[in-house]
Design an enzyme around this catalytic site. Structure first.
Site, PDB file in Angstrom:
ATOM      1  N   TYR A   1     -46.806 110.363   8.761  1.00  0.00           N
ATOM      2  CA  TYR A   1     -45.680 110.447   9.726  1.00  0.00           C
ATOM      3  C   TYR A   1     -45.915 110.607  11.264  1.00  0.00           C
ATOM      4  O   TYR A   1     -45.238 110.236  12.018  1.00  0.00           O
ATOM      5  CB  TYR A   1     -44.882 111.246   9.040  1.00  0.00           C
ATOM      6  CG  TYR A   1     -43.366 111.624   9.804  1.00  0.00           C
ATOM      7  CD1 TYR A   1     -42.295 111.024   9.826  1.00  0.00           C
ATOM      8  CD2 TYR A   1     -43.466 112.819  10.588  1.00  0.00           C
ATOM      9  CE1 TYR A   1     -41.012 111.024  10.457  1.00  0.00           C
ATOM     10  CE2 TYR A   1     -42.275 113.217  11.223  1.00  0.00           C
ATOM     11  CZ  TYR A   1     -41.192 112.470  11.360  1.00  0.00           C
ATOM     12  OH  TYR A   1     -39.928 112.687  12.050  1.00  0.00           O
TER      13      TYR A   1
ATOM     14  N   ASP B   1     -39.064 105.306   2.634  1.00  0.00           N
ATOM     15  CA  ASP B   1     -39.250 106.331   3.715  1.00  0.00           C
ATOM     16  C   ASP B   1     -40.792 106.871   3.606  1.00  0.00           C
ATOM     17  O   ASP B   1     -41.280 106.704   2.685  1.00  0.00           O
ATOM     18  CB  ASP B   1     -38.438 107.293   3.597  1.00  0.00           C
ATOM     19  CG  ASP B   1     -38.064 107.964   4.953  1.00  0.00           C
ATOM     20  OD1 ASP B   1     -38.666 107.620   6.066  1.00  0.00           O
ATOM     21  OD2 ASP B   1     -37.022 108.736   4.955  1.00  0.00           O
ATOM     22  N   ASP B   2     -41.049 107.540   4.708  1.00  0.00           N
ATOM     23  CA  ASP B   2     -42.585 108.120   4.480  1.00  0.00           C
ATOM     24  C   ASP B   2     -42.593 109.321   3.592  1.00  0.00           C
ATOM     25  O   ASP B   2     -43.588 109.300   3.168  1.00  0.00           O
ATOM     26  CB  ASP B   2     -42.847 108.558   5.955  1.00  0.00           C
ATOM     27  CG  ASP B   2     -41.632 109.333   6.603  1.00  0.00           C
ATOM     28  OD1 ASP B   2     -41.517 110.508   6.377  1.00  0.00           O
ATOM     29  OD2 ASP B   2     -41.180 108.946   7.472  1.00  0.00           O
TER      30      ASP B   2
ATOM     31  N   ASN C   1     -52.094 122.464  19.793  1.00  0.00           N
ATOM     32  CA  ASN C   1     -51.251 121.881  18.852  1.00  0.00           C
ATOM     33  C   ASN C   1     -51.668 122.492  17.544  1.00  0.00           C
ATOM     34  O   ASN C   1     -52.846 122.589  17.252  1.00  0.00           O
ATOM     35  CB  ASN C   1     -51.696 120.450  18.866  1.00  0.00           C
ATOM     36  CG  ASN C   1     -50.946 119.759  17.578  1.00  0.00           C
ATOM     37  OD1 ASN C   1     -50.106 119.979  16.877  1.00  0.00           O
ATOM     38  ND2 ASN C   1     -51.715 118.790  16.922  1.00  0.00           N
ATOM     39  N   GLY C   2     -50.778 123.032  16.896  1.00  0.00           N
ATOM     40  CA  GLY C   2     -50.903 123.736  15.601  1.00  0.00           C
ATOM     41  C   GLY C   2     -50.146 125.062  15.444  1.00  0.00           C
ATOM     42  O   GLY C   2     -49.394 125.257  15.978  1.00  0.00           O
TER      43      GLY C   2
END
Ligand code: SF4
Length: 489
Positions: free
Chosen positions: A255, A361-362, A100-101
């Site tokens: 988020y 919203d975020d 991941n990344g």
């Protein structure tokens, strides 16, 4: 942003990995894959959602007590089937890997790996670069069996060569499972234990929620720059290889992560409630006349409830989400984002008509989604539409794996609050301050002293993001978007 899961267990792991991936499906909906091992590797990868890729037949085929799974969100690479993870190299030993990344020196590495080591990267996926660097580092040690020191040395080599933000899970055939987090710990990674045999089972995952669902306990974080190695005798080894300042991605709490996850020991839900509380303080200063607080579902709900509670305002879920349309932010093409808002959200007009509405919203990224939502609310007869984002203005590209890599995409680029409001069609926008965002996280863990806040303040924790790298990543991103559009038209 992607989701990763790995298990070294006592019985077939595919069902657990499947459940673990489902729990972090929100981290990527582009493709998914699982590779298991029972003396040989069994592979299933495909485009789409986890539930659509894995049928009863291929789950039955994925035998083995060890496995790695991945759910992908495209960063480098166009999102084709050949880019689905995990990846495999046959030598040395046979290694599978998922990450991941984002590797920021990917193109440079790809060239070096081919010219110097004669290893061909056959995809556009940056995990293949990490995998081949690790394989080369292990091969150069010319050892028949791996000891922890060999693994630590190899990962040290990865840290020296691979720049960026990445969390990695790998399995080296007949030797053990390896997991590591980049020197700054930008991307999250946790592990846990399950006592379900003579030897314990171990699992690694992007978010703690996967470990909860797979019934793994004693959950810990892989630390920044730390490598964890579960050897073939199921012995646990860990070593911190670097002393860089741990700088986790602030956007995880805003988020990306699920509210029921803990990222670096901070519960995401609690953090979002704190963010709501701090944004309420900002809103109060403006003396706006607000009739109703409406969250943009789903991530903004926790903060919006707290804003309404703290300001003693009516809270209504006046935007109803169709759950079967993908997350708009996560979809690759900008065009797709625009058109899917209308399909995704339907308003309850009676809660909006003749009201001064505070939408929460975020964040506001490109502004297309916010603009479309504001239009929708106005069409219902709202008098005023205020827009509260519980994160600060996004102004700088993320080079660590989030699909907002072109500066021109940000609605807040070179704009003050009034200009942003105008661009998205709001009567006013209210943002969280960066200090409040950090404070909200720190309320859950006072030991976190540094963060990656690069998309808000332009300070990249790895310190090696040059204007040339930014330009290169922007160009790659634009090209990938164009390719995606061509495919979709
Ligand atoms: S730049 Fe922003 S989204 Fe990217 S890793 Fe840093 S905080 Fe997260």
């Amino acid at each position: 942003m992607c989701g990763i899961v790995g298990i070294y267990g006592n019985s077939d792991v595919v069902r657990d990995i499947y459940q673990g991936l489902l729990a972090i499906q929100h981290r990527g909906q582009d493709s998914a894959g699982i590779i298991t091992y029972d003396g040989r590797f069994h592979i299933k990868k495909g485009n789409g959602l986890v539930r659509d890729i894995f049928t009863a037949e291929n789950v039955a085929r994925l035998r083995g007590t060890i496995g790695v799974g991945h759910t992908r969100y495209p960063t480098v690479g166009g999102g084709g089937g050949e880019d689905a993870q995990p990846f495999l190299v046959n030598s040395p030993f046979g290694i599978i890997m998922a990450h991941n990344g984002n590797v920021i020196n990917y193109s440079e590495l790809k060239k070096i790996i081919f010219e110097k080591y004669h290893r061909l990267l056959n995809s556009d996926n940056d995990v293949e670069a990490i995998l081949n660097v690790l394989a080369q580092e292990l091969a150069e040690q010319k050892t028949k069996t791996l000891r922890p020191k060999n693994v630590f040395k190899a990962v040290e080599g990865v840290f020296k060569k691979v720049k960026g933000g990445y969390s990695v899970i790998a399995y080296i055939a007949e030797e053990g499972m390896v997991a590591f987090r980049d020197p700054y710990g930008i991307k999250p990674l946790v592990y846990g234990k399950r006592h379900d045999g003579i030897l314990p089972s171990y699992a690694f995952a992007s978010e703690s929620v996967s470990l909860n669902i797979m019934n793994f306990f004693e959950i810990r974080n892989v630390e920044a720059g730390q490598v964890v190695f579960i050897d073939k005798n199921r012995k646990f080894h860990a070593r911190k290889l670097t002393s860089c300042a741990h700088s986790p991605c602030l956007f995880e709490w805003v988020y990306f992560a699920r509210p029921d996850s803990f990222i670096d020991n901070v519960n995401v839900y609690d953090c979002r409630v704190n963010l709501g509380s701090f944004l309420a303080d900002e809103i109060k200063k403006l003396n706006l006349k607000i009739d109703v607080v409406v969250p943009v579902p789903d991530s903004a709900r926790d903060a919006a409830i707290e804003i309404a509670r703290k300001l003693n305002l009516k809270y209504r879920e006046a935007l109803v989400k169709n759950r079967y349309i993908g997350r708009t932010f996560i979809m690759p093409a900008d065009q797709k984002r625009k058109s899917s808002v209308r399909q995704k959200l339907n308003p309850i007009s009676s809660e909006l008509k003749d009201k001064n509405v505070l939408l929460v919203d975020d964040s506001i990224v490109r502004g297309n989604t916010s603009r479309a939502i504001i239009e929708l609310v106005r069409e219902c007869g709202a008098k005023k539409v205020y827009f509260g984002a519980y994160s600060p203005p996004l102004r700088y590209p993320c080079v660590y794996g989030i699909d907002m890599q072109t500066k021109t995409e940000f609605v807040a680029r070179d704009a003050d609050l009034d200009q942003i409001a105008k661009r998205i069609g709001a009567d006013k926008v209210i943002y969280q301050t960066l200090d409040s965002l950090k404070k909200a996280v720190n309320l859950g863990n006072k030991n976190l002293k540094n963060f990656c806040a690069a998309c808000f303040d332009g300070i990249y924790p790895t310190g090696d993001v040059t204007p040339e790298i930014l330009k290169k990543i922007e160009d790659e991103r634009k090209l990938a978007q164009e390719r995606q559009l061509e495919l979709e038209l």
